[in-house]
Structures are given as structure tokens and as C-alpha cells.
Design an enzyme around this catalytic site. Structure first.
Site, PDB file in Angstrom:
ATOM      1  N   ASP A  36       0.821  -1.233   0.000  1.00  0.00           N
ATOM      2  CA  ASP A  36       0.000   0.000   0.000  1.00  0.00           C
ATOM      3  C   ASP A  36       0.847   1.272   0.000  1.00  0.00           C
ATOM      4  O   ASP A  36       0.605   2.187  -0.789  1.00  0.00           O
ATOM      5  CB  ASP A  36      -1.074   0.000   1.105  1.00  0.00           C
ATOM      6  CG  ASP A  36      -0.578  -0.127   2.525  1.00  0.00           C
ATOM      7  OD1 ASP A  36       0.634  -0.387   2.731  1.00  0.00           O
ATOM      8  OD2 ASP A  36      -1.407   0.034   3.456  1.00  0.00           O
ATOM      9  N   SER A  67     -12.856   3.728  27.543  1.00  0.00           N
ATOM     10  CA  SER A  67     -12.882   2.453  26.832  1.00  0.00           C
ATOM     11  C   SER A  67     -13.338   1.412  27.840  1.00  0.00           C
ATOM     12  O   SER A  67     -12.910   1.443  28.997  1.00  0.00           O
ATOM     13  CB  SER A  67     -11.471   2.114  26.347  1.00  0.00           C
ATOM     14  OG  SER A  67     -11.349   0.708  26.212  1.00  0.00           O
ATOM     15  N   GLY A 123      -4.066  -7.118  19.598  1.00  0.00           N
ATOM     16  CA  GLY A 123      -2.730  -7.485  19.134  1.00  0.00           C
ATOM     17  C   GLY A 123      -2.723  -8.505  18.011  1.00  0.00           C
ATOM     18  O   GLY A 123      -1.696  -9.126  17.736  1.00  0.00           O
ATOM     19  N   GLY A 125      -3.329  -7.979  14.786  1.00  0.00           N
ATOM     20  CA  GLY A 125      -3.034  -7.467  13.447  1.00  0.00           C
ATOM     21  C   GLY A 125      -4.263  -7.427  12.559  1.00  0.00           C
ATOM     22  O   GLY A 125      -4.165  -7.505  11.339  1.00  0.00           O
ATOM     23  N   SER A 127      -6.359  -4.879  12.677  1.00  0.00           N
ATOM     24  CA  SER A 127      -6.684  -3.454  12.543  1.00  0.00           C
ATOM     25  C   SER A 127      -7.672  -2.919  13.558  1.00  0.00           C
ATOM     26  O   SER A 127      -8.599  -2.186  13.211  1.00  0.00           O
ATOM     27  CB  SER A 127      -7.190  -3.157  11.134  1.00  0.00           C
ATOM     28  OG  SER A 127      -6.164  -3.369  10.222  1.00  0.00           O
ATOM     29  N   SER A 128      -7.459  -3.275  14.811  1.00  0.00           N
ATOM     30  CA  SER A 128      -8.313  -2.666  15.834  1.00  0.00           C
ATOM     31  C   SER A 128      -8.056  -1.161  15.894  1.00  0.00           C
ATOM     32  O   SER A 128      -8.990  -0.386  16.127  1.00  0.00           O
ATOM     33  CB  SER A 128      -8.068  -3.305  17.197  1.00  0.00           C
ATOM     34  OG  SER A 128      -6.701  -3.247  17.520  1.00  0.00           O
ATOM     35  N   SER A 129      -6.824  -0.732  15.649  1.00  0.00           N
ATOM     36  CA  SER A 129      -6.578   0.711  15.742  1.00  0.00           C
ATOM     37  C   SER A 129      -7.228   1.446  14.568  1.00  0.00           C
ATOM     38  O   SER A 129      -7.806   2.519  14.751  1.00  0.00           O
ATOM     39  CB  SER A 129      -5.090   1.037  15.851  1.00  0.00           C
ATOM     40  OG  SER A 129      -4.376   0.506  14.772  1.00  0.00           O
ATOM     41  N   ASP A 173      -5.659  -0.309   5.851  1.00  0.00           N
ATOM     42  CA  ASP A 173      -6.498  -0.718   6.981  1.00  0.00           C
ATOM     43  C   ASP A 173      -7.683   0.229   7.156  1.00  0.00           C
ATOM     44  O   ASP A 173      -8.823  -0.204   7.322  1.00  0.00           O
ATOM     45  CB  ASP A 173      -5.672  -0.737   8.278  1.00  0.00           C
ATOM     46  CG  ASP A 173      -4.451  -1.628   8.170  1.00  0.00           C
ATOM     47  OD1 ASP A 173      -4.361  -2.394   7.193  1.00  0.00           O
ATOM     48  OD2 ASP A 173      -3.583  -1.544   9.057  1.00  0.00           O
ATOM     49  N   TYR A 223       8.175  -1.719  11.480  1.00  0.00           N
ATOM     50  CA  TYR A 223       7.314  -1.330  10.351  1.00  0.00           C
ATOM     51  C   TYR A 223       7.878  -0.092   9.649  1.00  0.00           C
ATOM     52  O   TYR A 223       8.049  -0.076   8.420  1.00  0.00           O
ATOM     53  CB  TYR A 223       5.881  -1.061  10.841  1.00  0.00           C
ATOM     54  CG  TYR A 223       4.931  -0.720   9.712  1.00  0.00           C
ATOM     55  CD1 TYR A 223       4.206  -1.709   9.063  1.00  0.00           C
ATOM     56  CD2 TYR A 223       4.761   0.597   9.288  1.00  0.00           C
ATOM     57  CE1 TYR A 223       3.336  -1.397   8.027  1.00  0.00           C
ATOM     58  CE2 TYR A 223       3.899   0.916   8.261  1.00  0.00           C
ATOM     59  CZ  TYR A 223       3.188  -0.083   7.630  1.00  0.00           C
ATOM     60  OH  TYR A 223       2.334   0.226   6.598  1.00  0.00           O
TER      61      TYR A 223
HETATM   62  C1  GLA Z   1      -0.213  -2.650   8.399  1.00  0.00           C
HETATM   63  C2  GLA Z   1      -0.387  -1.224   7.872  1.00  0.00           C
HETATM   64  C3  GLA Z   1      -0.947  -1.222   6.452  1.00  0.00           C
HETATM   65  C4  GLA Z   1      -0.156  -2.155   5.549  1.00  0.00           C
HETATM   66  C5  GLA Z   1       0.047  -3.516   6.197  1.00  0.00           C
HETATM   67  C6  GLA Z   1       0.964  -4.402   5.393  1.00  0.00           C
HETATM   68  O1  GLA Z   1      -1.460  -3.263   8.564  1.00  0.00           O
HETATM   69  O2  GLA Z   1      -1.217  -0.479   8.713  1.00  0.00           O
HETATM   70  O3  GLA Z   1      -0.981   0.082   5.951  1.00  0.00           O
HETATM   71  O4  GLA Z   1       1.056  -1.575   5.190  1.00  0.00           O
HETATM   72  O5  GLA Z   1       0.572  -3.414   7.513  1.00  0.00           O
HETATM   73  O6  GLA Z   1       0.400  -4.713   4.176  1.00  0.00           O
END
Ligand code: GLA
Length: 389
Positions: A36, A67, A123, A125, A127-129, A173, A223
Site C-alpha cells: 500500500d 474504553s 494485538g 493485526g 486493525s483494531s486501531s 487498513d 514497520y
Molecule cells: C499494516 C499497515 C498497512 C499495511 C500492512 C501491510 O497493517 O497499517 O498500511 O502496510 O501493515 O500490508
């Protein structure tokens, strides 16, 4: 938790009734990883897991955040809304979104009481955030009367992540959380933000998410390093291709011709992954549309191998889950999903093979790591919305 219980919790916390309720989902990415922020394609879908936000005005000229996973209420005065809080506070995710509106000139005349609760596994991955950012962006879009579309809400969430959480993430995400559609994956061009919703109703096949329970650490470290290594590769390629916009612009054949310009060996490996993954994502979506699910699965496995060997974002936990899955009859494809370093894998599994998949992969994973993995059959759901009571 049911909506009724959430409203009850709101009333208990703030001594008044919630006036508005919003929901934004987490996501799972089927293919297109670490493409991305390189201008490539991704192919995520929104999940039924996500984050609820309940709000009501208060007369205090304060934003108050609670929360249900934390004991305290955090109260901020109006002049405290444009700087991140210290100590990695969870409030930075919503606060960063509200700050984007303030930066754009919107004025918050009244205070609000805000309660959030999420059921995205922590935790993992998934995308809770991003869900928390997008649900905030959506609620405050209404409060400010900004009239932004869902793509703009995703951008606000991404900026919050950059400026208030210190992660230089791509748009995937937040975009998936904003634009998701039930039973569809989002084929998103991250350069132009053009997208297409592609049906993922697979005859007799389910999307299974396997949780390593080895916390993925999408912090500003590993990252952001990957993002920087991709930039370095791009800069070095520009010595021979000055107009190159991003790594995704290169076909694999073009890359082979100019890749010697990348002098840094780590940056070279990262670029190898990105260029290959961009092509795999395009090929995978074409395969899915043509009904060639076997090819889609094969590309998922190749994606994992490249993330393991070239991008180096997998590790023992993700590798064990993926490699054990590949051994099971009825598994069409399996790979890590999201940022990596922990978190989850995503697999396409024939329905009748799911019990054996869970048993065998779970047992082999436990034998190797001493951790009990969790498995969820994904329900692909809609993106952010106001919840109508
Ligand atoms: C995380 C990041 C995304 C993307 C992925 C890997 O989820 O938030 O933007 O880069 O890693 O594909």
C-alpha cells in the site's frame, strides 16, 4: 457485548444516555502485503469484528473518553485536542482524528462524552486501531457536519496513525474499515485510491483466520524501517529512472533490468518483495474473477514465502501456522496477513476440511511454540456506519 449493554455501560459511566452510536470493522487482507505505501494494489475485506463508539453531548466543554477495556475516564479540555497524550495512550487514536478536523478549521463548540468498546482480538493485526480511528472519523464527520465521503474518513484515520501514533502506515487498513462491503473484498489501487468491490462468496470454501497470539508489534520500529527501506530502494532506482513514481510502477521484467541500481542489499530484498507482490495481487484478483481459486491460493502461498524471505516480517509463529496449513488437504492457500511479526494468518479452506485444519494446525503450532492458536471463520461485513436503533 450487545448494544443494550453498551448503552447501559455508557449511562453508568456518564450518568446520561448515549445519543449516537457508530461502528467500524477490523479487516483481513487476502493478498497484497506491504504494497500500500508503495503505490500498489491490496485486497482486504472488512470483518464482523470491530469497534463501537457511543457519544452524547456534555455541558462541560470537555471531551471525555472511556474504553470498556480500561478502568479510567480521560477528560480533555478543548485546548488539549491537538497534541498527542504521552505514554502511548489509546486515546491518541481517536484524538488524532478529531485533531485532523480541528486542523481543517472545524470548530468544536460543545463537549462530548465518548465510550468505546471493541471485539477485534487485541494485538492480532486485524486493525483494531484502524477501526477506532475510522469510527471516530465517521462520528465527528456528523458532529462537525463536514460531509466527507468514506475515502476521506480513511485518510483522516491514516493521518491520525502517522501523527498521533507514530506509525507511517499505508491506507489499506483505514480504507477497508471505511469502505468494506458484506461478502466483498476491496481491490484497491493505493496510488489513485480507485477501488472495485469483488464478491468473495466462494462455493464450499471459507476464509479462516488463525491467530498466533504472539502479539504483532506494529510500533514505530520494524514497520517504519520497512517503509524507509522501500524509500531507499526507490531513491536508488531513481538514479537510473528519474521519473519513477513508486515501486509498484515497475513490472517484474523492468525491475530485473534496473535492480542493480539498488546498492543497499536489504533495500534490494524489500523491493524484490514489493514488485513481486504487486504483480501477485493483480494476478490473484484476475484469478478470483475467472473462478480459478486454485491459482488464487497458490499466489497466497507465494506471497507468504516472499514476506518470509525477502521482506522478513514473519518469524516462527506466522511461519509455523502457514507452513502447517499448507500440509492439510483442503487448504487452497495460506499466508500471513497485515503488518506481520506476529498477529494472524489468513487461509482459504474447504468447508469440510475446517475441523481437521483447526485440529492439526493447532496441535502442530502448540507443539512448536507452546501457545494455543485461535481460529475464526471470517464473516466479511460492511464498513463504518451509524448504528440505527
Ligand atoms: C499494516 C499497515 C498497512 C499495511 C500492512 C501491510 O497493517 O497499517 O498500511 O502496510 O501493515 O500490508
Amino acid at each position: 457485548m450487545e448494544l443494550k449493554e453498551l448503552k447501559h455501560a455508557f449511562a453508568e459511566a456518564y450518568n446520561q444516555q448515549a445519543q449516537m452510536v457508530y461502528f467500524a470493522p477490523g479487516r483481513v487482507n487476502l493478498i497484497g502485503e506491504h504494497t500500500d505505501y508503495n503505490g500498489g494494489h491490496v485486497f482486504p475485506c472488512a470483518l464482523s469484528f470491530g469497534t463501537y463508539m457511543l457519544l452524547a453531548k456534555n455541558p462541560l466543554k470537555q471531551l471525555r473518553f472511556k474504553s470498556l477495556n480500561m478502568p479510567e475516564i480521560i477528560a480533555l479540555d478543548m485546548e488539549q485536542l491537538t497534541t498527542p497524550l504521552g505514554g502511548n495512550s489509546w486515546v491518541n487514536y481517536p484524538l488524532g482524528c478529531i485533531a485532523q478536523y480541528l486542523k481543517r478549521g472545524f470548530h468544536l463548540a460543545e463537549g462530548y462524552d465518548i465510550l468505546v468498546w471493541g471485539n477485534v482480538p487485541a494485538g492480532a493485526g486485524l486493525s483494531s486501531s484502524a477501526a477506532l480511528e475510522v469510527v471516530t472519523a465517521c462520528a465527528f464527520n456528523d458532529i462537525f457536519g463536514a460531509g466527507y465521503d468514506k475515502t476521506e474518513l480513511a485518510k483522516i484515520g491514516q493521518l491520525s496513525e502517522h501523527e498521533f501514533a507514530g506509525v507511517n502506515c499505508g491506507i489499506m487498513d483505514q480504507f477497508a474499515s471505511a469502505q468494506g462491503k458484506k461478502d466483498h473484498a476491496i481491490y484497491l489501487n493505493c496510488d489513485t485510491l480507485d477501488f472495485e468491490l469483488v464478491p468473495v462468496k466462494l462455493e464450499g470454501i471459507k476464509v479462516v483466520i488463525s491467530n498466533t497470539h504472539s502479539p504483532h508489534k506494529l510500533d514505530s520500529g520494524a514497520y517504519n524501517d520497512r517503509v524507509a527501506q522501500c524509500h531507499l530502494a526507490l531513491e536508488q532506482l531513481r538514479t537510473v529512472r528519474p521519473n519513477l513514481k513508486n515501486l509498484a510502477e515497475l513490472s517484474e521484467a523492468e525491475f530485473v533490468q534496473i535492480k542493480d541500481a539498488i546498492k543497499d542489499p536489504v533495500a534490494l530484498k524489500r523491493a524484490e518483495h514489493v514488485v513481486g507482490e504487486c504483480q501477485r495481487t493483480i494476478d490473484a484478483v484476475a484469478a478470483l474473477k475467472a473462478g480459478n481459486i486454485e491459482l488464487f491460493g497458490k499466489l497466497m502461498c507465494q506471497s507468504h514465502v516472499s514476506l518470509r524471505d525477502n521482506y522478513e516480517v514473519t518469524g516462527l509463529h506466522l511461519d509455523t501456522l502457514a507452513e502447517e496449513a499448507w500440509k492439510i488437504d483442503g487448504v487452497i492457500g495460506s499466508r500471513m496477513t497485515g503488518g506481520g511479526f506476529g498477529g494472524c494468518t489468513v487461509s482459504l479452506v474447504k468447508e469440510e476440511a475446517i475441523p481437521a485444519f483447526i485440529d492439526k494446525v493447532g496441535a502442530a503450532y502448540f507443539a512448536k511454540t507452546g501457545i494455543k492458536a485461535d481460529f475464526y471463520v471470517a464473516e466479511i461485513s460492511d464498513g463504518v456506519h451509524k448504528v440505527n436503533e
